[in-house]
Design a protein around this motif. Structure first.
Motif, short mmCIF file in Angstrom:
data_model
loop_
_atom_site.label_atom_id
_atom_site.label_comp_id
_atom_site.label_asym_id
_atom_site.label_seq_id
_atom_site.Cartn_x
_atom_site.Cartn_y
_atom_site.Cartn_z
N LEU A 271 33.26 28.51 45.00
CA LEU A 271 32.47 27.13 44.77
C LEU A 271 33.15 26.21 45.39
O LEU A 271 32.46 25.12 46.12
N GLY A 272 34.47 25.94 45.20
CA GLY A 272 35.22 24.78 45.95
C GLY A 272 35.00 24.84 47.53
O GLY A 272 34.75 23.97 48.35
N ARG A 273 35.12 26.14 48.12
CA ARG A 273 34.89 26.41 49.56
C ARG A 273 33.45 25.74 50.10
O ARG A 273 33.10 25.03 51.06
N GLU A 274 32.55 26.29 49.30
CA GLU A 274 31.13 25.68 49.44
C GLU A 274 30.98 24.46 49.51
O GLU A 274 30.19 23.63 49.97
N LEU A 275 31.64 23.76 48.53
CA LEU A 275 31.39 22.19 48.15
C LEU A 275 32.13 21.51 49.25
O LEU A 275 31.65 20.77 49.83
N ARG A 276 33.13 21.90 49.95
CA ARG A 276 33.74 21.38 51.09
C ARG A 276 32.94 21.46 52.22
O ARG A 276 32.74 20.42 53.03
N LEU A 277 32.27 22.57 52.39
CA LEU A 277 31.30 22.63 53.54
C LEU A 277 30.22 21.78 53.23
O LEU A 277 29.62 20.96 54.25
N VAL A 278 29.66 21.55 52.12
CA VAL A 278 28.48 20.82 51.71
C VAL A 278 28.72 19.30 51.93
O VAL A 278 27.92 18.35 52.58
N THR A 279 30.11 18.85 51.62
CA THR A 279 30.70 17.58 51.85
C THR A 279 30.64 17.05 53.08
O THR A 279 30.35 16.02 53.59
#
Length: 426
Positions: A271-279
């Motif tokens: 989830l953290g990796r996906e959040l960085r991409l979304v950010t």
């Protein structure tokens, strides 16, 4: 000599192959029969064998001896018919009784021209007469001789009796073989059916996994052309009008692509990796539409190490921007939140955009008509069958809310390379 041994070996091999084929055919035949038919067959064989044995006299001779006193023995049956032996004390020679009718089994001479049926009838009548006479003589002599008498019954082994015994044993062995063949073949067939079912299930599951993986790869390979072309056009425009802002937007695009392109080749993520991409993606959008977009991230740090399917959160955020914020003249807010509920992680993406179109199903695990949401539903069904949901709601303050729930598992894989830490642009 070698040739002779080779020929003998081939002959034995051919015979063995033939026996194997016969055994397989008989076993299959026995397995195809029902139990009551098999029992009926055995009864028929048993009756037929008994009739044949009686007709051919395939039985041993039966002899009865009456010992009266200490010196008289009466033998009834056997090859001598009826025989009385009297041995005086001290004497070794036996005194035979007068000759009596021949023993059982010796047929009388049939008159010339008599047929076989008449001869067999006469033979049976003679045997019955001899048996009755033997019993009468036994009783009369026992009564006349007096003293203590002992009746001894014994059997004389004959060739016909041995043949009859072998036939009876063969029938029992045959029936046991048929029963065993039926049971074994049935068990083997059931085992083969289970193996085939397991193989079919495994193959089907493998195909389903491959299909899910193929769909996942197709979805991950869908870099939004509209977004990418608009961003490049905006960068080109800002190079002429606002070079510092163009440089910042270019760096954000590089950061996004550096994280997105390797991510498309991954089969798992966090989830953290996906959040960085979304950010990074939202930074680009915010540079393009400026004050029309407001972003809020509300994901606890403890949940950022949880497993999450790659590019799924990105799809939800893209839908919120494309279908919610961009069509609204005043823009709106995009919020990404996550929480832990009863061992499942719930991830929400909400916006305050134009909301759902009329006629759209507002609630339920199969809500939503977009291709992106359909792919997400299919991926969740493949990755977490019966343990995940995708729900689409109308937001409380307008707009749309999409919620994904799936089992919470902490990822053990290291973070993907090429993705910079959150908050730092390349």
């Amino acid at each position: 000599m070698t040739k002779s041994w080779g020929s003998s070996g081939r002959s034995r091999g051919a015979i063995l192959d033939w026996l194997v084929r016969v055994n397989a055919q008989v076993s299959q035949w026995a397995a195809s029969m029902s139990w009551w038919r098999l029992i009926l067959l055995f009864v028929v064989i048993l009756v037929a064998g008994s009739i044949i044995g009686e007709t051919l006299g395939l039985k041993h001779e039966r002899v009865r001896e009456v010992r009266s006193g200490r010196d008289t023995v009466i033998s009834i049956g056997g090859k001598d018919g009826i025989r009385i032996t009297k041995t005086p004390r001290g004497a070794k020679d036996a005194v035979p009784a007068p000759p009596l009718p021949p023993r059982v089994g010796a047929p009388p001479e049939a008159p010339g021209g008599g047929d076989e049926a008449a001869a067999q009838t006469q033979e049976k009548a003679a045997e019955q007469a001899i048996e009755d006479a033997a019993q009468s003589v036994e009783k009369a002599l026992s009564k006349a001789l007096g003293d203590e008498e002992v009746v001894v019954r014994r059997q004389v082994v004959t060739f016909r009796g041995i043949v009859g015994d072998l036939g009876a044993a063969a029938m029992v062995i045959l029936f046991a073989y048929l029963v065993a063949s039926k049971i074994i073949v049935k068990k083997v067939a059931q085992a083969d059916a289970k193996v085939r079912t397991a193989q079919d299930t495994a193959e089907r599951e493998t195909m389903e996994r491959q299909l899910a993986q193929a769909r996942l790869q197709v979805l991950q390979a869908q870099v939004e052309p509209h977004f990418l072309f608009n961003t490049l056009a905006t960068v080109d425009y800002l190079i002429e009008t606002d070079p510092p802002r163009a440089s910042k937007m270019q760096k954000a695009l590089i950061t996004y692509l550096r994280g997105a392109l390797p991510q498309m080749r991954q089969q798992s993520s966090t989830l953290g990796r996906e959040l960085r991409l979304v950010t990074s993606y939202l930074d680009l959008i915010k540079m393009r539409i400026e004050e029309r977009l407001e972003v809020e991230i509300a994901v606890p740090e403890a949940l950022r190490s949880a497993e999450f399917p790659p590019m799924m959160l990105q799809t939800l955020v893209e839908n919120a921007i494309k279908h919610g914020i961009e069509p609204k003249p005043d823009g709106g807010k995009v919020r990404v939140a996550a929480s832990l509920q009863n061992g499942q992680i719930a991830v929400e993406v909400s916006d305050t955009g134009v909301g759902l179109p009329d006629g759209e199903l507002l609630d339920g695990p199969t809500s939503g008509t977009g291709v992106g949401l359909q792919n997400i539903r299919d991926r969740l069904a493949m990755l977490y069958p019966g343990r995940s949901t995708l729900m689409l709601h109308s937001g409380a303050a307008g707009g749309t809310l999409v919620r994904i729930t799936l089992p919470h598992r902490v990822a053990t894989e290291p973070a993907a390379q090429g993705m910079p830490p959150e908050g730092k642009l390349a």
